[in-house]
Design an enzyme around this catalytic site. Structure first.
Site, short mmCIF file in Angstrom:
data_model
loop_
_atom_site.label_atom_id
_atom_site.label_comp_id
_atom_site.label_asym_id
_atom_site.label_seq_id
_atom_site.Cartn_x
_atom_site.Cartn_y
_atom_site.Cartn_z
N ASN A 9 0.87 -1.18 0.00
CA ASN A 9 0.00 0.00 0.00
C ASN A 9 0.91 1.23 0.00
O ASN A 9 1.48 1.58 1.03
CB ASN A 9 -0.89 -0.05 1.25
CG ASN A 9 -1.71 1.22 1.43
OD1 ASN A 9 -1.78 2.06 0.54
ND2 ASN A 9 -2.34 1.35 2.59
N LYS A 11 0.20 4.27 -0.36
CA LYS A 11 -0.43 5.48 0.20
C LYS A 11 -0.17 6.69 -0.71
O LYS A 11 -0.17 6.53 -1.92
CB LYS A 11 0.07 5.70 1.64
CG LYS A 11 -0.12 4.44 2.49
CD LYS A 11 0.01 4.66 3.97
CE LYS A 11 -0.23 3.35 4.69
NZ LYS A 11 -0.21 3.47 6.13
N HIS A 95 -9.70 1.35 4.56
CA HIS A 95 -8.44 1.52 5.30
C HIS A 95 -8.68 2.48 6.48
O HIS A 95 -9.45 3.43 6.35
CB HIS A 95 -7.36 2.06 4.36
CG HIS A 95 -6.00 2.04 5.01
ND1 HIS A 95 -5.60 3.01 5.88
CD2 HIS A 95 -4.98 1.14 4.92
CE1 HIS A 95 -4.37 2.72 6.30
NE2 HIS A 95 -3.97 1.59 5.73
N GLU A 97 -7.04 4.86 7.60
CA GLU A 97 -6.79 6.29 7.30
C GLU A 97 -8.00 6.90 6.59
O GLU A 97 -8.31 8.08 6.78
CB GLU A 97 -5.50 6.43 6.48
CG GLU A 97 -4.28 6.19 7.36
CD GLU A 97 -3.06 5.62 6.65
OE1 GLU A 97 -3.00 5.67 5.41
OE2 GLU A 97 -2.17 5.12 7.35
N GLU A 167 -5.80 -4.77 10.39
CA GLU A 167 -4.77 -3.77 10.65
C GLU A 167 -5.10 -3.02 11.93
O GLU A 167 -5.90 -2.07 11.91
CB GLU A 167 -4.70 -2.77 9.49
CG GLU A 167 -4.36 -3.40 8.16
CD GLU A 167 -3.73 -2.39 7.20
OE1 GLU A 167 -2.63 -2.66 6.71
OE2 GLU A 167 -4.33 -1.33 6.98
N GLY A 173 2.07 2.37 10.80
CA GLY A 173 3.06 3.43 10.65
C GLY A 173 3.69 3.84 11.97
O GLY A 173 4.34 4.89 12.06
N SER A 213 3.02 -2.02 10.42
CA SER A 213 4.46 -2.08 10.72
C SER A 213 5.09 -3.44 10.43
O SER A 213 5.97 -3.89 11.16
CB SER A 213 4.73 -1.66 12.16
OG SER A 213 4.27 -0.34 12.38
P1 PGA Z 1 2.54 0.33 7.68
O1 PGA Z 1 1.11 0.54 6.97
O2 PGA Z 1 3.12 -0.96 7.17
O3 PGA Z 1 3.35 1.52 7.29
O4 PGA Z 1 2.29 0.27 9.16
C1 PGA Z 1 0.25 -0.53 6.75
C2 PGA Z 1 -1.03 -0.02 6.11
O5 PGA Z 1 -1.49 1.06 6.49
O6 PGA Z 1 -1.61 -0.67 5.22
#
Ligand code: PGA
Length: 252
Positions: A9, A11, A95, A97, A167, A173, A213
Site C-alpha cells: 500500500n 499510500k 483503510h 486512514e 490492521e 506506521g 508495521s
Molecule cells: P505500515 O502501513 O506498514 O506503514 O504500518 C500498513 C497499512 O497502512 O496498510
C-alpha cells in the site's frame, strides 16, 4: 490451501517516475518468485503507468479506494470502471486512514464492496481496532461491527473474491506490531465470524492479511501463524528491497 498475498500500500507516495523505478526494481528482484500473489497499490495518478510495466508479469495491480458509483457528478472521486480501465484487479476498501480522515463508515465500506464486486474488482477490506478499543477490551466487538457492516448482503459467491486485512490502528506506521499471538487471535476471530456468517468452506478459503508495521524482520513469525495469509505492507513497501524481503521471508 490459501495462496498468500503480499500487497504493498503505497499510500500518498511516489510520482509517476518514482513509481516506475520502484515497480521495475520489484519486478527485477522478484524474478520467478511464485510462492505468493504480489500486489502493488500505487496512488491513482501512477496506476496506469505501473500497469504498463507489470502487465505481462506476475505482479498485480490494486487501487487504494473507489467510489460506490460507476460515474456521475462526484468531483474528485474515482469509479471502479476507471480502476478497471487502468488495469486494477484489487482495491483496498475501508483503510483506517480513510475511516479516520475522510469519513469512511461501515456503511460506505459496504456500498464500495458491493460495486467493486459487481464490477469484477477484488476488495481488500480493512478492519482494525484503535488503542483505546484494545485497552477497553473492545477489540472483538469493534472488529465484529466492522465485519457486519462491510459484509452486509454480500453473497456466498462473491466471497470467493474478497480478501480481509486486519490492521490494528495503533500498529499502522508506528513501528508497533501486534505480537504474532495477538494477531493470530484476531485472525482466528475473523475466520470464526466468517464461518458463522457464511460457512466453513468460505471461511477456510478467505485470505486474511495482517497489516501494521510489517518489516522483513517480523514478517516470518507473523505469517507463520495459522490464520495469517500474507500482509498489507505500508512503509516497507516503498523500497523494493524491504518489500521483496518481506515476500521472501513471509513464505516458508
Ligand atoms: P505500515 O502501513 O506498514 O506503514 O504500518 C500498513 C497499512 O497502512 O496498510
Amino acid at each position: 490451501m490459501r495462496v498468500p498475498i503480499i500487497a504493498g500500500n503505497w499510500k500518498m507516495y511516489k510520482t509517476m517516475g518514482e513509481a516506475m523505478g520502484l515497480v521495475n526494481a520489484i519486478k527485477k528482484s522478484l524474478g520467478s518468485f511464485d510462492k505468493a500473489e504480489v500486489v502493488v497499490c500505487p496512488p491513482f495518478t501512477a496506476l496506469n503507468t505501473v500497469y504498463g510495466l507489470i502487465e505481462n508479469s506476475m505482479i498485480k495491480l490494486g487501487a487504494q479506494n473507489l467510489l460506490w458509483e460507476k460515474e456521475g457528478a462526484f468531483t474528485g472521486e474515482i469509479s471502479p470502471v476507471m480502476l478497471k480501465d487502468c488495469g486494477c484487479e484489487y482495491v483496498i476498501i475501508g483503510h483506517s486512514e480513510r475511516r479516520q480522515y475522510f469519513g469512511e463508515t461501515n456503511e460506505t465500506v459496504n456500498k464500495k464492496m458491493k460495486l467493486a464486486l459487481d464490477m469484477g474488482l477484488m476488495p481488500i477490506v480493512c478492519v482494525g481496532e484503535t488503542l483505546a478499543d484494545r485497552e477497553a477490551n473492545k477489540t472483538n466487538a469493534v472488529i465484529e461491527a466492522q465485519l457486519k457492516g462491510a459484509f452486509a448482503d454480500i453473497s456466498n459467491d462473491d466471497m470467493a473474491n474478497v480478501v480481509v486485512a486486519y490492521e490494528p490502528v495503533w500498529g499502522i506506521g508506528t513501528g508497533k506490531t501486534a505480537t504474532p499471538d495477538m494477531a493470530q487471535a484476531v485472525h482466528k476471530f475473523i475466520r470464526t465470524w466468517l464461518t458463522s456468517n457464511f460457512n466453513a468452506d468460505i471461511a477456510e478459503a478467505t485470505r486474511i492479511l495482517y497489516g501494521g508495521s510489517v518489516k522483513p524482520e517480523n514478517a516470518k513469525e507473523l505469517m507463520a501463524q495459522d490464520d495469517i495469509d500474507g500482509g498489507l505492507i505500508g512503509g516497507a513497501s516503498l523500497k523494493a528491497e524491504s518489500f521483496i524481503a518481506i515476500a521472501r521471508n513471509a513464505i516458508a
